[in-house]
Write a protein that holds these residues in place. Structure first.
Motif, PDB file in Angstrom:
ATOM      1  N   LEU A   1       0.818  -1.196   0.000  1.00  0.00           N
ATOM      2  CA  LEU A   1       0.000   0.000   0.000  1.00  0.00           C
ATOM      3  C   LEU A   1       0.858   1.255   0.000  1.00  0.00           C
ATOM      4  O   LEU A   1       0.403   2.294  -0.445  1.00  0.00           O
ATOM      5  N   ALA A   2       2.073   1.175   0.521  1.00  0.00           N
ATOM      6  CA  ALA A   2       2.940   2.345   0.571  1.00  0.00           C
ATOM      7  C   ALA A   2       3.437   2.737  -0.821  1.00  0.00           C
ATOM      8  O   ALA A   2       3.701   3.910  -1.061  1.00  0.00           O
ATOM      9  N   ASP A   3       3.554   1.776  -1.726  1.00  0.00           N
ATOM     10  CA  ASP A   3       4.072   2.046  -3.062  1.00  0.00           C
ATOM     11  C   ASP A   3       3.384   1.127  -4.074  1.00  0.00           C
ATOM     12  O   ASP A   3       4.006   0.202  -4.603  1.00  0.00           O
ATOM     13  N   PRO A   4       2.099   1.347  -4.363  1.00  0.00           N
ATOM     14  CA  PRO A   4       1.364   0.431  -5.234  1.00  0.00           C
ATOM     15  C   PRO A   4       1.954   0.314  -6.639  1.00  0.00           C
ATOM     16  O   PRO A   4       1.896  -0.751  -7.242  1.00  0.00           O
ATOM     17  N   GLU A   5       2.531   1.362  -7.153  1.00  0.00           N
ATOM     18  CA  GLU A   5       3.094   1.298  -8.498  1.00  0.00           C
ATOM     19  C   GLU A   5       4.418   0.563  -8.525  1.00  0.00           C
ATOM     20  O   GLU A   5       4.812  -0.007  -9.537  1.00  0.00           O
ATOM     21  N   GLY A   6       5.132   0.534  -7.416  1.00  0.00           N
ATOM     22  CA  GLY A   6       6.414  -0.158  -7.346  1.00  0.00           C
ATOM     23  C   GLY A   6       6.305  -1.566  -6.774  1.00  0.00           C
ATOM     24  O   GLY A   6       7.304  -2.268  -6.643  1.00  0.00           O
ATOM     25  N   TYR A   7       5.091  -1.982  -6.455  1.00  0.00           N
ATOM     26  CA  TYR A   7       4.880  -3.288  -5.841  1.00  0.00           C
ATOM     27  C   TYR A   7       5.213  -4.414  -6.812  1.00  0.00           C
ATOM     28  O   TYR A   7       4.749  -4.439  -7.942  1.00  0.00           O
ATOM     29  N   ASP A   8       6.018  -5.352  -6.364  1.00  0.00           N
ATOM     30  CA  ASP A   8       6.381  -6.522  -7.161  1.00  0.00           C
ATOM     31  C   ASP A   8       5.887  -7.753  -6.406  1.00  0.00           C
ATOM     32  O   ASP A   8       6.481  -8.157  -5.414  1.00  0.00           O
ATOM     33  N   PRO A   9       4.776  -8.357  -6.857  1.00  0.00           N
ATOM     34  CA  PRO A   9       4.200  -9.472  -6.108  1.00  0.00           C
ATOM     35  C   PRO A   9       5.140 -10.668  -5.980  1.00  0.00           C
ATOM     36  O   PRO A   9       5.170 -11.328  -4.944  1.00  0.00           O
ATOM     37  N   ASP A  10       5.936 -10.948  -7.013  1.00  0.00           N
ATOM     38  CA  ASP A  10       6.862 -12.081  -6.930  1.00  0.00           C
ATOM     39  C   ASP A  10       7.959 -11.836  -5.901  1.00  0.00           C
ATOM     40  O   ASP A  10       8.294 -12.721  -5.107  1.00  0.00           O
ATOM     41  N   ALA A  11       8.511 -10.632  -5.893  1.00  0.00           N
ATOM     42  CA  ALA A  11       9.547 -10.301  -4.909  1.00  0.00           C
ATOM     43  C   ALA A  11       8.959 -10.311  -3.500  1.00  0.00           C
ATOM     44  O   ALA A  11       9.592 -10.788  -2.556  1.00  0.00           O
ATOM     45  N   SER A  12       7.746  -9.818  -3.361  1.00  0.00           N
ATOM     46  CA  SER A  12       7.076  -9.818  -2.059  1.00  0.00           C
ATOM     47  C   SER A  12       6.830 -11.244  -1.581  1.00  0.00           C
ATOM     48  O   SER A  12       7.034 -11.564  -0.403  1.00  0.00           O
ATOM     49  N   TRP A  13       6.393 -12.109  -2.475  1.00  0.00           N
ATOM     50  CA  TRP A  13       6.157 -13.531  -2.171  1.00  0.00           C
ATOM     51  C   TRP A  13       7.448 -14.184  -1.676  1.00  0.00           C
ATOM     52  O   TRP A  13       7.467 -14.848  -0.644  1.00  0.00           O
ATOM     53  N   ARG A  14       8.547 -13.980  -2.429  1.00  0.00           N
ATOM     54  CA  ARG A  14       9.834 -14.583  -2.045  1.00  0.00           C
ATOM     55  C   ARG A  14      10.318 -14.037  -0.701  1.00  0.00           C
ATOM     56  O   ARG A  14      10.811 -14.784   0.145  1.00  0.00           O
ATOM     57  N   ARG A  15      10.170 -12.745  -0.494  1.00  0.00           N
ATOM     58  CA  ARG A  15      10.604 -12.120   0.763  1.00  0.00           C
ATOM     59  C   ARG A  15       9.782 -12.642   1.935  1.00  0.00           C
ATOM     60  O   ARG A  15      10.312 -12.965   2.996  1.00  0.00           O
ATOM     61  N   ALA A  16       8.480 -12.786   1.748  1.00  0.00           N
ATOM     62  CA  ALA A  16       7.614 -13.287   2.811  1.00  0.00           C
ATOM     63  C   ALA A  16       7.980 -14.725   3.180  1.00  0.00           C
ATOM     64  O   ALA A  16       8.042 -15.077   4.372  1.00  0.00           O
ATOM     65  N   ILE A  17       8.246 -15.553   2.184  1.00  0.00           N
ATOM     66  CA  ILE A  17       8.645 -16.939   2.470  1.00  0.00           C
ATOM     67  C   ILE A  17       9.960 -16.966   3.221  1.00  0.00           C
ATOM     68  O   ILE A  17      10.111 -17.690   4.213  1.00  0.00           O
TER      69      ILE A  17
END
Length: 183
Positions: free
Chosen positions: A1-17
């Motif tokens: 939500l802080a940066d919706p245009e810069g959001y990368d779902p794959d990078a977020s997924w990997r980081r969360a795991i």
């Protein structure tokens, strides 16, 4: 939500795991998670296994023994990779045992699926896929359905159903057959 245009779902997924599973276990957990990922917003459930099964079945249907052998080798490799990941999560020391305990039913089902992939590859490599699919692969299909958790999207269930000629109505369980044991 802080940066919706810069959001990368794959990078977020990997980081969360990596954050939740831990550095030592993130690769095994990511492979497991990919094969249990399912969403109405994503048409690509279990993408690696889905593509591998599609390729395997197509290559085996060509009638070219060298193509079938290569397909079997590729599928065996994937099955081994999945088996190693699930073995690590289920039996190795893990950073977050509570996470593995929570996911255990799905991890165990992925382990059954990994064994099914290995069995498929073995049959194809031996040139016995058509004649022995039902007797060898049916117990894997029955066991996956008995567990009643969704893994591999629909790809593995459909491949096993087609190879074994075992089709049941949605929601019905597949009987294990004589002895009920896995091949």
């Amino acid at each position: 939500l802080a940066d919706p245009e810069g959001y990368d779902p794959d990078a977020s997924w990997r980081r969360a795991i990596r954050d939740v599973a831990g550095e030592a276990d993130h690769e095994a957990f990511a492979l497991f998670a990919e094969n249990t990922l399912s969403s109405c917003l994503n048409v690509d459930d279990a993408p690696t296994v889905t593509r591998s099964l599609e390729s395997f079945l197509f290559r085996c249907s060509t009638g070219d023994p060298s193509e079938t052998a290569a397909a079997a080798t590729d599928l065996a490799s994937l099955g081994g990779w999945l088996a190693d990941a699930t073995d690590h999560l289920l039996h190795g020391p893990v950073v977050n045992p509570a996470l593995v305990a929570e996911c255990r039913p799905w991890i165990e089902a992925v382990a059954v699926g990994a064994a099914a992939l290995g069995a498929m590859a073995g049959l194809a490599g031996d040139g016995r896929l058509e004649q022995d699919a039902r007797s060898v692969l049916h117990p894997y299909l029955a066991e996956l359905r008995r567990r009643r958790v969704r893994v591999f999207g629909d790809a593995l269930d459909m491949a096993l159903s087609d190879l074994t000629g075992t089709h049941v109505r949605p929601g019905e369980l597949t009987p294990a057959g004589p002895g009920g044991e896995l091949a």
